[in-house]
Scaffold this motif. Structure first.
Motif, PDB file in Angstrom:
ATOM      1  N   LEU A 744       0.830  -1.208   0.000  1.00  0.00           N
ATOM      2  CA  LEU A 744       0.000   0.000   0.000  1.00  0.00           C
ATOM      3  C   LEU A 744       0.866   1.260   0.000  1.00  0.00           C
ATOM      4  N   LEU A 747       2.204   1.626  -3.598  1.00  0.00           N
ATOM      5  CA  LEU A 747       1.131   2.046  -4.498  1.00  0.00           C
ATOM      6  C   LEU A 747       0.715   3.487  -4.205  1.00  0.00           C
ATOM      7  N   GLY A 748       0.680   3.849  -2.922  1.00  0.00           N
ATOM      8  CA  GLY A 748       0.323   5.218  -2.533  1.00  0.00           C
ATOM      9  C   GLY A 748       1.290   6.229  -3.129  1.00  0.00           C
ATOM     10  N   LYS A 866      -3.605   4.247   4.815  1.00  0.00           N
ATOM     11  CA  LYS A 866      -2.744   3.927   3.658  1.00  0.00           C
ATOM     12  C   LYS A 866      -3.592   3.442   2.483  1.00  0.00           C
ATOM     13  N   SER A 870      -3.824   5.019  -1.330  1.00  0.00           N
ATOM     14  CA  SER A 870      -3.486   4.268  -2.551  1.00  0.00           C
ATOM     15  C   SER A 870      -4.678   4.076  -3.487  1.00  0.00           C
TER      16      SER A 870
END
Length: 1163
Positions: A744, A747-748, A866, A870
């Motif tokens: 996460l 991806l965030g 998170k 994301s």
């Protein structure tokens, strides 16, 4: 004789409507070919494997009872069959109606021929109709379109797929019982032909075409007309003899199809075939049949002796080389010529009017050259039949020979096509303008000529002084009369006017010569001006609509409807080099749009209602192609944007609000910022190139370049974001520690880079970046949630039904990596895996899950923060929705289990009935509680395993839903405080009004049609202003002993838990028998919530009785036993999580016990 297409001509109108219907049917078949349900396709698709036992070919008709019995006998197959029917009957019905319309078409054509033969149409016979110009066209088209229909069906919808779809429709639609159904005839016509890619069955396609017999005389006479006549009068548009095959190309394609209705001619009649080839195919062997469907005659006619022999002259190597060399020379000659014409200032009005024949010849040469090269260099896979041309050595050899002789370069041909399209576009635009202004220019030139003559008359009258001009009454009278003659010229009678103008010009030349007027420069100039105006009038009068019609005929690009796609890389590489090429491509797209006239002409003539849908389909296909070509601009922009993202995320440091002077150089990062500026400029250049294209009408769809650019940017954004979500959320279920948090975080960072760069670039490409980002992210997530939830729905939402999916901006679908459909499913499974109540413990005070063995924290509220970073708030809402579907399915399965097994068994019903009577009254005490409860628990012990699984699973998902709601609530209050507060206030007001309505029914209440409650719920859940624990997921029937059953279940599980004062929670006694208290309580609350509130009240009464009875029977009244403490803690948490009033429990257990029991709990 009455016009054949006149409204009162019944014969002409009948065949016109039939041909119009034929074109509409073909469009519908092409449209439907993209919507074949996945279950009918092979290649081991999941849907195909799932429904394999329900999908049959025509062997079903031979053993109907056997197949139906097999479905009935196999467990679960009947439900699956019903599900398949509900999901696919609508699209199957549409396919069947299209198939049936083909059968109806040929039936109606045969009936028309019979009526014509029997004299139903007065004064009309087959012979007289075929002598009429419109009649012979329509009669040929009627048969041709039937052949095209059958071929399109076999090309686009394979035989085994057709059979399976027809059988499924037959089983589900009730057509087998309908008296007027002709499904048997449709099945006979469209049964599998056995044709497959690169495999052509014997006597194909003539055996397919001959399944329904057609009048042989009609077929023969139509072929005769096509052989001998110029049916569409195209030769007038192509006067040169070497262009004859191009002029007759339309009817050559028709003749090719219709010959399959007379296979004897193809096989045996060599003289006729030789005549056909010499007239239609002397210099070409790759032809267009219908809307870009092409065929290689060498391959197609290989099985037919007469046809193959007749074609030998055309295919002779020297002839092939000569043709290729001729067109190669033409290509070299035409490119510089077009470049010269397209130079600014060359194609002026005067030049065009003086050189119409020359310009038209250039246009013809360009189009004939492009047509021949495009068709004869096309890949062999673009065949009409299941093309065997790829396997035919001679076909390959011929194509290679053509490529070699032409010295073929796709870029050169593309440049010729581009320049030709521009040339045609300019000429058409000029001619249209000249036609619009024709009369005005004529009148202006005539007026000027009359004025000049009158002035000259005045000069020779002696009244108007002019240097050295003596009075001459004869010349005065002559010039006045000439002026009158010019003024009498009529625009309407252009032929007569043209002759008079020529005479007047000649007279003006003679008067100048015979009367020595050339000595006076002013008079000479007046005469020259008048002649010039008269010449201009002749030129203007020669501008006729026939020129535009000829341009339209010559510029036809219908044959390239599919082949042009092979030139897409050339177009895209050209745009990449020079974005302004888009303006030139506009003319090419408009040229391609001319292909729409072929299928729409007859539909329009017949005033058919199909006009809009057919034009919508073909226009949509063309617009999709335009988008595909121009998508290179957003793709290139995003390649540059990726570099900007990298620099902004990894290289450029964000400047703080306050900065010390010495550190300014460190934060300046001039080189990196220069690189960003350079990349930004490149992006803006591409944007400018796209926006230079004018708004264009393609078919009936208007293309706005700004909208096209925005859609392209959206498409590329969707593609890249969807790919990032797909690749970024792949988890290893065997990993020792969860990868969720790290994945996460990564991806965030990626998503933040996308968002920041998009925000940065928006001003340079003139778009609303944040709006696009939010809309597309929402669409991606909602679409994936919808697809993931399909597995829980009986009636699935297909892509073409989804409100989130789009044809112009499609959301990509990736191959599933596990049991989940996409990333939303993978996230939910990973979170459920790591928070499994059998291995973890949820501590409410910390809002976190801890490992039951190591006591380490696994996941807490920060993970949901998170997750929001994301996948956005839409991702959290989507995950929440997916959990709802899972809970509903578990509760439904649980309800079925209770009603069909437990409460359907008389033994258990009697047991619960007796036990319930023993507990009455609930306000009393049980004399020997240990023995009585223990016996009941022992007897019912084997029931609790599935009960516990459902309760824990539902409780776990409810806890997750609560944390998601908390995160959404915090975000909504932080990001949009006013909106969140307004929503909360409105919700409170609405609930107050509803409560008042129940107190006084005369007060208003939202009706069933009012969407207020439904929409309000959606807003509240998206903002986290909801309480998952109070949600009713399923409707249930009344179950008499449900509360007793739940009570026994709870007291049977409580001994597995013990109170730990240091934690303040109930924890499992044994690691081997792990049980999460929070999930257990919340699961029980959710279960009780699905039934009437009386069940909850009774459940609490039973638990209170259990506590009181154990306390009463205790030998040490001052000390509380472990069972009593765990039960009291359960009740306390039940009240806390469910939100019910504590007074309900206090009504059955003294308040002081509830206040003090934890202090007296054993260590």
């Amino acid at each position: 004789m009455v016009d054949f297409l006149a409204e009162n001509n019944n014969c002409g109108q009948t065949v016109l409507r039939l041909v119009s219907r034929g074109n509409a049917i073909i469009a519908e078949l092409l449209r439907l070919a993209d919507f074949i349900p996945a279950a009918f396709k092979g290649n081991g698709r999941p849907e195909q494997l799932k429904y394999a036992d329900l999908i049959f070919d025509f062997s079903y008709f031979r053993q109907t009872e056997f197949y139906e019995n097999r479905i009935i006998q196999k467990a679960g197959l009947e439900d699956l069959d019903e599900e398949f029917k509900e999901n696919n009957l609508e699209i199957l019905t549409r396919f069947y109606l299209a198939f049936e319309s083909v059968h109806k078409y040929i039936t109606d054509l045969n009936r028309f021929l019979e009526d014509l033969d029997e004299g139903i149409y007065i004064q009309q016979t087959l012979e007289s109709v075929l002598l009429n110009e419109d009649g012979k066209q329509l009669m040929s088209e009627a048969l041709f379109l039937y052949g095209v229909m059958l071929t399109v069906i076999d090309m686009k919808i394979e035989g085994d797929i057709r059979e399976k779809m027809l059988v499924s429709y037959y089983r589900y639609s009730g057509a087998k019982t309908a008296m007027d159904s002709n499904i048997d005839d449709v099945c006979k016509l469209l049964r599998s032909t056995g044709s497959q890619p690169n495999k052509r069955p014997p006597q194909y396609p003539e055996s397919f075409f001959g399944r329904i017999p057609i009048n042989a005389t009609y077929v023969s006479m139509v072929i005769a007309r096509l052989r001998s006549d110029d049916m569409y009068n195209q030769i007038s548009a192509y006067p040169l003899p070497e262009h004859r095959s191009t002029a007759l190309a339309t009817q050559a394609g028709m003749l090719y199809v219709i010959l399959y209705f007379a296979p004897g001619m193809l096989m045996n009649e060599q003289a006729r075939m030789r005549e056909i080839v010499d007239k239609h195919f002397p210099d070409n062997w790759v032809i267009n049949v219908y809307m870009g469907i092409t065929v290689n005659l060498l391959d197609a006619w290989a099985p037919y002796k007469a046809a193959a022999t007749a074609l030998n002259n055309t295919l002779e190597l020297n002839n092939v080389k000569a043709q290729a060399a001729r067109y190669a020379a033409k290509c070299k000659q035409l490119l510089p010529m077009l470049s010269q014409y397209l130079k600014e200032g060359v194609l002026r009005e005067d030049y065009v009017l003086d050189n119409i024949p020359k310009l038209m010849n250039t246009m013809r040469e360009c189009n004939v050259t492009i047509r021949w090269i495009m068709l004869h260099t096309a890949a062999l896979s673009t065949g009409f039949f299941p093309s065997c041309a790829e396997l035919n050595k001679r076909c390959k050899m011929l194509r290679e020979q053509v490529l070699q002789e032409l010295k073929y370069s796709p870029e050169v041909l593309f440049r010729l096509l581009l320049n030709t399209a521009q040339f045609e576009s300019k000429l058409k635009e000029m001619f249209r303008r000249m036609l619009d202004e024709k009369q005005l220019k004529w009148e202006a030139a005539k007026s000027e000529g009359v004025e000049r003559m009158q002035e000259l008359g005045d000069v020779f009258s002696g009244t108007k002084p002019l240097t050295r001009v003596q009075k001459n009454e004869n010349l005065q009278a002559w010039f006045c009369e000439t002026g009158n003659q010019i003024s009498l010229l009529s625009f309407e009678d252009s032929t007569s006017a043209g002759r008079k103008i020529v005479q007047l010009i000649q007279a003006l030349e003679e008067v100048q010569e015979f009367h020595q007027l050339e000595n006076n420069l002013q008079v000479k100039q007046f005469l020259a001006d008048t002649r010039q105006y008269l010449h201009q009038m002749i030129r203007v009068i020669n501008v006729k609509e026939e020129v535009l019609i000829t341009i339209e005929i010559v510029a036809d690009l219908a044959y390239a409807w599919h082949i042009v796609d092979s030139y897409t890389p050339c177009m895209q590489s050209g745009i990449k080099r020079d974005p302004t090429l888009v303006t030139q491509l506009r003319a090419t797209f408009l040229k391609l749009a001319s292909a729409l006239e072929l299928p729409l002409l007859r539909i329009n003539q017949a005033n058919s209602r199909d006009l809009v849908s057919v034009s919508q389909y073909y226009s949509g296909v063309l617009v999709a192609y335009v988008r595909k070509v121009l998508q290179i601009i957003p793709e290139t922009m995003f390649t540059l944007l990726a570099k900007i993202i990298f620099l902004q995320t990894n290289k450029i440091t964000e400047v703080p609000t306050r900065l010390e002077k010495d550190k300014m150089r460190d934060y300046a990062q001039l080189d990196e910022r220069y690189e960003v500026a350079k990349l930004t400029h490149a992006i803006s250049v591409f944007t400018e190139g796209m926006l230079m294209m004018k708004t264009t009408l393609v078919g009936i769809i208007k293309i706005d370049p700004k909208q096209l650019l925005e859609d392209g940017i959206r498409k590329e954004l969707v593609k890249q974001v969807a790919l990032a979500l797909h690749n970024g959320l792949i988890f290893n279920p065997k990993a020792k520690s969860s990868e969720l948090s790290s994945k996460l975080d990564t991806l965030g960072t990626v998503m933040d880079g996308f968002r920041r760069s998009f925000e940065y670039i928006q001003d340079y490409v003139s778009i609303y970046g944040l709006k696009i980002w939010q809309e597309e992210m929402s669409r991606i997530v909602n679409y994936n949630v919808e697809q993931e939830c399909n597995s829980f729905l009986r009636i699935k939402v297909e892509d073409w039904q989804s409100v989130y999916q789009s044809t112009a901006i499609p959301i990509p679908r990736f191959t599933p990596l596990d049991a989940s459909v996409n990333f939303i499913g993978r996230i939910s499974k990973e979170i459920l895996r790591i928070t499994d109540p059998r291995t973890t413990t949820f501590i409410d005070r910390a809002s976190a899950w801890y490992d039951g063995r190591t006591k380490e924290e696994i996941i807490n509220i920060k993970v949901f923060s998170k997750l929001e970073k994301s996948v956005g708030s839409w991702g959290l809402s989507g995950l929440d929705r997916l959990l709802c579907f899972m809970i509903v399915q578990d509760l439904q399965d649980f309800g079925v289990m209770l009603s069909k097994t437990l409460f359907a068994d008389k033994t258990w019903v009697e047991f619960f009935s007796k036990f319930g009577r023993d507990l009455q009254p609930t306000s009393g005490l049980i004399s020997n509680p240990h023995k009585m409860y223990a016996q009941a628990i022992s007897k019912a012990n084997k029931l609790w395993r599935p009960f516990l699984d459902v309760v824990l699973k539902v409780g776990q998902m409810q806890l997750l839903r609560r944390l998601i709601a908390a995160q959404l609530k915090n975000s909504s209050k932080f990001d949009s405080k006013v909106f969140a507060m307004s929503l909360q206030t409105f919700n409170s007001a609405l609930l107050t009004d509803i409560e008042r309505h129940y107190q006084d029914p005369s007060l208003p209440y939202p009706s069933d049609e009012n969407p207020l409650m439904f929409e309000m719920t959606s807003y509240l859940e998206s903002s986290g202003l909801n309480n998952p624990f109070s949600k009713i997921y399923v409707t249930t029937k009344k179950m008499l002993y449900f509360s007793i059953c739940c009570f026994l279940f709870v007291i049977s599980q409580l001994p597995k838990l013990s109170y730990v004062k240091s934690v303040g929670e109930l924890l499992p006694r044994k690691a081997s028998d792990h049980l999460d208290m929070a999930s257990f309580v919340v699961g029980a609350i959710t279960l009780m919530k699905q039934f009437h509130s009386d069940n909850t009240d009774l459940f609490i009464e039973y638990l209170a009785q259990y506590v009181r009875s154990h306390m009463e029977s205790s030998q040490k009244p001052t000390e509380l036993s472990g069972d009593v403490v765990t039960c009291l803690i359960f009740l306390e948490e039940f009240v806390q999580f469910s939100g019910i009033s504590r007074k309900i429990v206090e009504a059955h257990i003294p308040t002081y016990i509830l206040d003090e029991f934890k202090a007296q709990a054993p260590q």
